[in-house]
Design an enzyme around this catalytic site. Structure first.
Site, PDB file in Angstrom:
ATOM      1  N   GLU B 235       0.888  -1.158   0.000  1.00 27.57           N
ATOM      2  CA  GLU B 235       0.000   0.000   0.000  1.00 27.57           C
ATOM      3  C   GLU B 235       0.923   1.203   0.000  1.00 27.57           C
ATOM      4  OE1 GLU B 235      -1.243   3.020   1.361  1.00 27.57           O
ATOM      5  OE2 GLU B 235      -2.349   2.184   3.070  1.00 27.57           O
ATOM      6  N   CYS B 272      -2.295   7.843   4.717  1.00 31.23           N
ATOM      7  CA  CYS B 272      -2.310   7.473   3.299  1.00 31.23           C
ATOM      8  C   CYS B 272      -3.587   7.953   2.622  1.00 31.23           C
ATOM      9  CB  CYS B 272      -2.142   5.968   3.136  1.00 31.23           C
ATOM     10  SG  CYS B 272      -2.932   5.018   4.431  1.00 31.23           S
TER      11      CYS B 272
END
Lengths: 506, 506
Positions: B235, B272
């Site tokens: 990720e 994120c």
């Protein structure tokens, strides 16, 4: 230059780009079709292929030399696959819709309304296989799964059957056009350079491949080293070891010998599930039976001259391994096609210890009608052989029909390792002949495949071309219809009400 | 040498190998535990972390400078995640068991008895994240999902919170040991070289990572170029664009400005899912409101000096882009920790045309409390901006609360593109704060992730560590209990009787 060569010229770069443009342009619309509309389109493709079966089979007979019955059956399998995916679309549960309603009492604070489903990846590049001119080729399993998922398909034809490929592609394109599918939903390219060019193109979102370890790995490396890497579903090489217990050998040795010979020589041994290594209990005469039976198998034409050449080279490697004896030396005939026909070759590697010592050569796929036999004693390390195999599509175990406690106990570790190194464990049958069903798994750890989570046969193959998207707190009118409160498409959905937080989606 | 440095020394190579041995040895047993037994073990780990929460929070406060309330909440999230996966195991449908009974009347000839389920991959290497010292670290989501799947976990600690990592690892190991889990089910390594050594090791069957594009891509490349490539669930970076419609700006401009500022400055912008780009309709004064509100946000300490340095460099790149104005210039303070605290910085890129022209710099993640605003007119190509983003974890759309037909029509293409370039489309909320539920999806096309089919948050995260195995024609006594006729584990299963051939598995 032969007709085959002309048909296999590389699609020019500009033409590859034009077809990628068309696939990219088709993707949003084809992906937006309701699942039931795509089901109708797949059915229409299946109907058109059935209607064209006579011509298709004739073309494939000329190009591949495969027998009519086999090819007729393969067209049938191809259309059954397409209709099976139509069934998957009508069922709708493949979308795995989960709706979590807003939950103000959630342990970590208010949980928003979340709705998850699967959407198509986008254009998919499919590399056709040599050994299934229909079922793993232009309109084969990968194409059917990707089209069903809502992904346009650009098909890189296999040079072994270019005319059959073009004929099939014309039927697919025409049937799709008649259903109103956007231009670019399906097209064909030819030649290795064209395939690599397409694989590098940012419009391609996934690729599927069936073929050799060397070819598949080279393409996997390209897919993984792109600026934006994409999933590469490669089905590569597999040894498919088979183990016979002492009880099974005692109970039905002759039947096992017959089954093994039929399986490893089927289609001139050119199946990814060919059982390439047979492990027999020491002290039986099964290996001689196997050799006798295999000696009665007539030569069969290989798929291409290139495959025959590689097979010949591998035989040369195997015969030079210390301790390996040739039980049966295959014959080779040439006919007017220029592609040789070969009869089975059988090696005896001696003990499993010797097999393990020379595993680099002996436990590597040999695509063609050869197999390696080794014999074990109760103290031998069969599990070590499976570990050395690393990754295989299948492991076959021949047991007695009603295994007693002692046989079961001896099998316990072996069966655990079989599940760890393969995707399918076959009992008292043989691995060739892969049923196309929901519970099928045609996959396995590398080098069997490059994507251990996925199958290329059976309904689960559709999962390779879908990815999740979640909508958070969306006004109902802005949701895709599949996720709207009223469920206008009538799809199966899992709905978690407040308080169900720990419930899994199905 | 500081305490932090000592704790972050590389685990010696021999010790990495020993822990990999232990993980490899633990894999068969841990993977064989019945799902309900693993559920009890996960609950025990959660209980032990809850019991140790005070010490854990204190350690993390010292190392990261994050506030107590945030860290306390994060420990809670961590234990909720573990218990959620315990719930998934008790439910059992995650195994996706499908049994196709033998069907002599199948269209392609007799179909054998096939039974498919999912089995654990084997040892998983997890790279902990910098920004969640608990929820994406030692006992975080990746660890919970892999342990739940039946995979031993080797955890590569993040150097930003090494003491917290060791404390957490001691608690996890001890709790697992008390439940009888095999030694090697969980362990910790430290240092980049140790992590790379483990990633290259053939015993490791998958890896998970949360971090930067540069770091994640380097590790993905290693995983993909192994002799046996493995799945790498990275990720990486995400821009998380947010679009505000004219109707929404008119209806609740002030609320939108407040929400955006709270979201992009949360945790000093080190999430994120931070919304990094805000697209506003031209002709409002929203950008000034945003700048005023952001000016009131006090400096917050960055996670590490390295992250602060990279953030500073990216600010320098952004300020030099033609047409970019600085709406708000962030301040930087140093405290005794040596890690600077920074206040928000806000850029105005002018038109979306200018944003698109300089997309290489402006549409790239900047990890920290900065954001880029651009303004659009009705004729501007918002969809082009989303296409330029390529891959993002989220896209946020602020609409009026009850969008009329005209607003819906204008949004149609944008929403389709939002779903194509991201994994989660957020409406009238903000993307930070990722709910841990069944319908969550925390993923998206590259560079948001390296594995577009998968999520690292929510129950579906377990799928990353499972692969299918099918048993064909197995004597009942040789099947895993989960697949035996009597269903002794009481698991949910789909059973297809003869004639059901086209039915999909759930």
């Amino acid at each position: 230059m032969s007709t085959v060569d002309q048909l296999d010229q590389d699609t020019p770069a500009a033409e590859v780009d034009r077809r990628l443009d068309a696939a990219g342009a088709a993707a949003p619309e084809w992906g937006r079709w309701a699942p039931r509309s795509r089901a109708e389109a797949l059915d229409a493709v299946a109907d058109a292929l059935d209607a064209g079966a006579t011509d298709l089979v004739a073309a494939a007979m000329t190009e591949t030399g495969l027998p009519e019955a086999r090819l007729t059956g393969e067209v049938k399998r191809t259309t059954v696959q397409l209709r099976m995916f139509a069934g998957v679309l009508r069922d709708g549960s493949y979308l795995r819709i989960v709706i979590d309603r807003s939950d103000p009492g959630f342990a970590l604070g208010t949980k928003p309304d979340l709705r998850r489903w699967l959407v198509p990846l986008g254009p998919v590049l499919v590399f056709a296989a040599s050994n299934f001119p229909f079922a793993f080729s232009v309109a084969g399993g990968d194409t059917a799964a990707a089209l069903a998922a809502g992904c346009p398909v650009l098909l890189k034809a296999h040079p072994g059957h270019p005319g059959t490929s073009r004929l099939t592609a014309d039927i697919v394109r025409s049937a799709l056009r008649h259903t109103g599918a956007p231009e670019g939903t399906f097209d064909l390219i030819t030649g290795q350079e064209a395939g690599v060019r397409a694989l590098r193109d940012p419009r391609v979102t996934a690729a599927a491949f069936t073929g050799s370890v060397a070819g598949g790995r080279a393409l996997f490396d390209i897919a993984s080293s792109r600026k934006s890497p994409i999933p590469f579903y490669g089905e590569l090489g597999s040894v498919n070891p088979a183990v016979v217990t002492a009880e099974a050998a005692h109970e039905r040795g002759q039947q096992i010998a017959e089954g093994f010979v039929a399986s490893f020589t089927l289609g001139a041994g050119q199946f990814c599930t060919k059982p390439g290594v047979l492990l027999l209990p020491r002290g039986t005469d099964l290996s001689e039976h196997v050799a006798e039976l295999a000696d009665g198998v007539p030569p069969a034409r290989m798929l291409t001259a290139g495959i025959a050449q590689r097979y010949r080279e591998r035989l040369g490697e195997l015969v030079n391994v210390p301790g390996v004896k040739v039980l049966l030396n295959g014959r080779e005939h040439a006919d007017q096609s220029g592609v040789p026909a070969v009869s089975p070759t059988l090696f005896h590697a001696g003990s499993v210890h010797n097999l393990h010592e020379h595993r680099e050569v002996l436990l590597e796929e040999n695509f063609g009608p050869s197999a390696v036999i080794a014999e074990y004693t109760v103290d031998d390390d069969l599990a070590g052989i499976l570990e050395a195999v690393g990754g295989s599509l299948t492991v076959t175990v021949q047991t007695s029909s009603r295994p007693e406690e002692s046989e079961r106990a001896r099998l316990s570790e072996l069966l655990q390792l079989a599940a760890r190194c393969s995707g399918r464990v076959v009992f008292n049958e043989w691995p060739t002949g892969v049923a196309v069903t929901a519970a099928q798994h045609h996959g396995g750890p590398y080098p069997a495949t490059t994507a251990v989570l996925h199958t290329s046969v059976g309904t689960a193959a559709i999962e390779r071309f879908l990815r999740p998207v979640t909508y958070q707190n969306a006004p109902d009118a802005l949701l895709p219809r599949a996720l709207q409160d009223a469920n206008p498409l009538g799809l199966p959905r899992t709905v978690n009400e407040p308080g169900d937080s720990f419930r899994a989606d199905p």
